[in-house]
Structure formats: C-alpha cells, structure tokens
Write an enzyme that holds these catalytic residues in place. Structure first.
Site, PDB file in Angstrom:
ATOM      1  N   GLY A  42       0.788  -1.241   0.000  1.00  0.00           N
ATOM      2  CA  GLY A  42       0.000   0.000   0.000  1.00  0.00           C
ATOM      3  C   GLY A  42       0.812   1.280   0.000  1.00  0.00           C
ATOM      4  O   GLY A  42       0.461   2.243  -0.675  1.00  0.00           O
ATOM      5  N   GLU A  97       3.850   5.091   5.453  1.00  0.00           N
ATOM      6  CA  GLU A  97       2.656   4.238   5.432  1.00  0.00           C
ATOM      7  C   GLU A  97       1.531   4.880   4.646  1.00  0.00           C
ATOM      8  O   GLU A  97       1.382   6.101   4.650  1.00  0.00           O
ATOM      9  CB  GLU A  97       2.170   4.003   6.879  1.00  0.00           C
ATOM     10  CG  GLU A  97       2.732   2.743   7.509  1.00  0.00           C
ATOM     11  CD  GLU A  97       2.030   1.466   7.037  1.00  0.00           C
ATOM     12  OE1 GLU A  97       1.467   1.436   5.920  1.00  0.00           O
ATOM     13  OE2 GLU A  97       2.052   0.492   7.797  1.00  0.00           O
ATOM     14  N   ASP A  98       0.738   4.057   3.996  1.00  0.00           N
ATOM     15  CA  ASP A  98      -0.455   4.552   3.325  1.00  0.00           C
ATOM     16  C   ASP A  98      -1.491   5.014   4.351  1.00  0.00           C
ATOM     17  O   ASP A  98      -2.016   6.110   4.270  1.00  0.00           O
ATOM     18  CB  ASP A  98      -1.042   3.475   2.401  1.00  0.00           C
ATOM     19  CG  ASP A  98      -1.149   2.103   3.059  1.00  0.00           C
ATOM     20  OD1 ASP A  98      -0.757   1.946   4.242  1.00  0.00           O
ATOM     21  OD2 ASP A  98      -1.630   1.166   2.395  1.00  0.00           O
ATOM     22  N   ASP A 101      -4.348   2.603  10.949  1.00  0.00           N
ATOM     23  CA  ASP A 101      -5.702   2.301  11.406  1.00  0.00           C
ATOM     24  C   ASP A 101      -5.641   2.064  12.920  1.00  0.00           C
ATOM     25  O   ASP A 101      -5.517   3.015  13.682  1.00  0.00           O
ATOM     26  CB  ASP A 101      -6.167   1.074  10.610  1.00  0.00           C
ATOM     27  CG  ASP A 101      -7.620   0.725  10.808  1.00  0.00           C
ATOM     28  OD1 ASP A 101      -8.451   1.629  10.859  1.00  0.00           O
ATOM     29  OD2 ASP A 101      -7.930  -0.482  10.893  1.00  0.00           O
ATOM     30  N   PHE A 150     -14.036   2.551   4.873  1.00  0.00           N
ATOM     31  CA  PHE A 150     -13.065   1.808   4.083  1.00  0.00           C
ATOM     32  C   PHE A 150     -12.655   2.660   2.895  1.00  0.00           C
ATOM     33  O   PHE A 150     -13.501   3.120   2.137  1.00  0.00           O
ATOM     34  CB  PHE A 150     -13.649   0.475   3.626  1.00  0.00           C
ATOM     35  CG  PHE A 150     -12.623  -0.433   3.019  1.00  0.00           C
ATOM     36  CD1 PHE A 150     -11.693  -1.076   3.823  1.00  0.00           C
ATOM     37  CD2 PHE A 150     -12.562  -0.619   1.642  1.00  0.00           C
ATOM     38  CE1 PHE A 150     -10.717  -1.898   3.264  1.00  0.00           C
ATOM     39  CE2 PHE A 150     -11.592  -1.436   1.076  1.00  0.00           C
ATOM     40  CZ  PHE A 150     -10.671  -2.078   1.890  1.00  0.00           C
ATOM     41  N   ASP A 157      -5.929  -0.970  -1.540  1.00  0.00           N
ATOM     42  CA  ASP A 157      -6.646  -1.912  -2.394  1.00  0.00           C
ATOM     43  C   ASP A 157      -7.994  -2.345  -1.826  1.00  0.00           C
ATOM     44  O   ASP A 157      -8.252  -2.273  -0.629  1.00  0.00           O
ATOM     45  CB  ASP A 157      -5.800  -3.166  -2.592  1.00  0.00           C
ATOM     46  CG  ASP A 157      -5.713  -3.999  -1.307  1.00  0.00           C
ATOM     47  OD1 ASP A 157      -5.319  -3.441  -0.267  1.00  0.00           O
ATOM     48  OD2 ASP A 157      -6.080  -5.193  -1.340  1.00  0.00           O
ATOM     49  N   ARG A 163      -5.431  -0.243  -6.648  1.00  0.00           N
ATOM     50  CA  ARG A 163      -4.309   0.528  -6.090  1.00  0.00           C
ATOM     51  C   ARG A 163      -3.943   1.662  -7.039  1.00  0.00           C
ATOM     52  O   ARG A 163      -3.331   2.646  -6.635  1.00  0.00           O
ATOM     53  CB  ARG A 163      -3.087  -0.375  -5.875  1.00  0.00           C
ATOM     54  CG  ARG A 163      -3.295  -1.469  -4.828  1.00  0.00           C
ATOM     55  CD  ARG A 163      -1.972  -2.163  -4.523  1.00  0.00           C
ATOM     56  NE  ARG A 163      -2.148  -3.413  -3.793  1.00  0.00           N
ATOM     57  CZ  ARG A 163      -2.245  -3.501  -2.466  1.00  0.00           C
ATOM     58  NH1 ARG A 163      -2.208  -2.418  -1.729  1.00  0.00           N
ATOM     59  NH2 ARG A 163      -2.393  -4.659  -1.871  1.00  0.00           N
TER      60      ARG A 163
HETATM   61  P1  IMP Z   1      -3.413  -1.372  11.542  1.00  0.00           P
HETATM   62  O1  IMP Z   1      -3.063   0.079  11.740  1.00  0.00           O
HETATM   63  O2  IMP Z   1      -2.472  -2.318  12.197  1.00  0.00           O
HETATM   64  O3  IMP Z   1      -4.840  -1.632  11.962  1.00  0.00           O
HETATM   65  O4  IMP Z   1      -3.360  -1.753  10.007  1.00  0.00           O
HETATM   66  C1  IMP Z   1      -3.142  -0.829   9.032  1.00  0.00           C
HETATM   67  C2  IMP Z   1      -3.137  -1.496   7.685  1.00  0.00           C
HETATM   68  O5  IMP Z   1      -4.450  -2.007   7.378  1.00  0.00           O
HETATM   69  C3  IMP Z   1      -2.812  -0.507   6.604  1.00  0.00           C
HETATM   70  O6  IMP Z   1      -1.430  -0.457   6.338  1.00  0.00           O
HETATM   71  C4  IMP Z   1      -3.626  -1.022   5.439  1.00  0.00           C
HETATM   72  O7  IMP Z   1      -2.872  -1.972   4.714  1.00  0.00           O
HETATM   73  C5  IMP Z   1      -4.815  -1.702   6.055  1.00  0.00           C
HETATM   74  N1  IMP Z   1      -6.001  -0.810   6.068  1.00  0.00           N
HETATM   75  C6  IMP Z   1      -6.536  -0.183   7.135  1.00  0.00           C
HETATM   76  N2  IMP Z   1      -7.609   0.540   6.793  1.00  0.00           N
HETATM   77  C7  IMP Z   1      -7.764   0.370   5.457  1.00  0.00           C
HETATM   78  C8  IMP Z   1      -8.719   0.893   4.496  1.00  0.00           C
HETATM   79  O8  IMP Z   1      -9.656   1.651   4.791  1.00  0.00           O
HETATM   80  N3  IMP Z   1      -8.539   0.490   3.206  1.00  0.00           N
HETATM   81  C9  IMP Z   1      -7.543  -0.357   2.808  1.00  0.00           C
HETATM   82  N4  IMP Z   1      -6.629  -0.841   3.680  1.00  0.00           N
HETATM   83  C10 IMP Z   1      -6.745  -0.492   4.986  1.00  0.00           C
HETATM   84 MG    MG Z   2      -0.237  -1.109   4.652  1.00  0.00          MG
END
Ligand code: IMP
Ligand code: MG
Length: 204
Positions: A42, A97-98, A101, A150, A157, A163
């Site tokens: 991402g 990072e993209d 979350d 989302f 993706d 992407r």
């Molecule tokens: P977390 O912060 O450990 O919960 O995970 C973050 C990762 O989850 C990101 O790097 C993305 O790859 C994926 N992710 C979280 N939210 C989204 C979304 O809304 N769309 C697509 N991927 C997401």
């Molecule tokens: Mg990611």
C-alpha cells in the site's frame, strides 16, 4: 457518478499535500540522509511520490509483512516476509505508510526497527484513521485525517484491485462492491471524475 464510492481526497489535493510534506521533511532532516521505508504494498505509491518532493540524498527500502490473523487478533505481531536490504544501524529512518488504522501493525514494526539501533525512527502516514487507534503511536507527519470508512485508491486496495486509482475513495456500499468488484472501474485512470477536470483545464 456512483453511489458505491465517492472521492474523499482528490489527486490534486494529494499532490499538494505531498509537496508540503516533502518540504517539511527536507527542512527537518537538513544535512542528513534518511532511509525511507515503505511497507508493501500500500505505501509504495505514496513513497514514490513523496521522495520526489524531498531535496535530500534519501535512500529507500521495502519490507513485506504478513499478519497472523487480523491486526487486532495478532496484537500487531507480524511475520517479516521480506526484510530490509540495508542496515539501519545509526541511520535516520522514516517509515512511510499509506494508512494507520489501529496502529497495531505499525507499533510492532517500529519496535522491530528500534531493536536495530537506528539514530531515529519517525512515521509519515498519508492517512490517519485516528478514531480507530488502539496502540498509542506518535505519527510525526500526517497527510490527511481519515474518517472511519473503508478507503481505496492511491495504493490502497480492495481485494488487491484499485491501487492504481489516482484519487482516494471512500467506499459507501461495501456489500455492493463485494458482490460486484467491477463497480469501481469508473474511477480508474482516464475514466474517473478528474478526466472532466482535465478537459476543463485543456479548454481553458
Ligand atoms: P493497523 O493500523 O495495524 O490496523 O493496520 C493498518 C493497515 O491495514 C494498513 O497499512 C492497510 O494496509 C490496512 N487498512 C486499514 N484501513 C484500510 C482501508 O480503509 N482500506 C484499505 N486498507 C486499509
Ligand atoms: Mg499497509
């Protein structure tokens, strides 16, 4: 155009914000040569655009990880599928990072990186879904705050697709998209909403 998704951050706003981030990073790291690390896949689109706005001799490197179950179930622990090629000992590291979350994955990753004795580790995230944060995390550089929806596009993706959508979309009807993953095709390059802008710009 479509009720399935709508543009939440358009390509021009993305471009402008990345330019600002690049300028800020350039100032903050003056005289240094940071290593920018992207977590595949991402973050790779963001990284590619971001480095071209940083006026420093940066290095880039990639990591690929796989989760044990969901981020929450695994408490962020991940298996490193592809590790860095560079030794980050003594280096200034910026994790690109993209989207952040829950922050569980990233906070685990940061602890792994910090165990390798870098000079510093900071995070640059294009999107910050701050309302979902579980792991306390300091994100030094944030592109945009992101609502709890989302999002797809600009590296992010849906089932490995889209992407390459130039804008960031909020999916409004995930059930409909799951039933028909082709529904976001109108947002692909040269078929999306910005093609109207281009037409307008070209004729003005
Ligand atoms: P977390 O912060 O450990 O919960 O995970 C973050 C990762 O989850 C990101 O790097 C993305 O790859 C994926 N992710 C979280 N939210 C989204 C979304 O809304 N769309 C697509 N991927 C997401
Ligand atoms: Mg990611």
């Amino acid at each position: 155009m479509s009720d399935v998704a709508r543009v939440v951050v358009g390509r021009e706003d993305i471009r402008r914000r990345i330019e600002e981030l690049g300028r800020t990073i350039t100032g903050d790291y003056e005289g240094r040569a940071p290593v920018l690390i992207s977590v595949l896949k991402g973050g790779s689109v963001f990284l590619a655009d971001l480095i071209r706005e940083i006026a420093l001799p940066v290095a880039i490197d990639y990591m690929s990880i796989s989760r044990y179950g969901g981020a929450a179930e695994s408490m962020g622990r991940v298996r490193i599928v592809k590790d860095l090629e560079q030794d980050i000992g003594g280096r200034d590291v910026i994790v690109v990072e993209d989207i952040v979350d829950t922050g569980l994955t990233l906070s685990y990753l940061i602890s792994v990186l910090e165990s390798r004795a870098p000079a510093s580790v900071e995070v640059c995230a294009l999107l910050d879904k701050s309302v979902r944060r579980i792991a306390p995390l300091e994100i030094r550089y944030v592109g945009f705050d992101c609502p709890d929806v989302f999002v797809v596009g600009y590296g992010l993706d849906f089932q490995e697709r889209y992407r390459n959508v130039p804008d960031i979309l909020a999916v409004q009807d995930l059930a409909a998209l799951t039933a028909d993953p082709d529904l976001l095709r109108p947002f692909l390059p040269r078929s999306g909403p910005a093609s109207h802008e281009e037409t307008a710009a070209a004729s003005s």
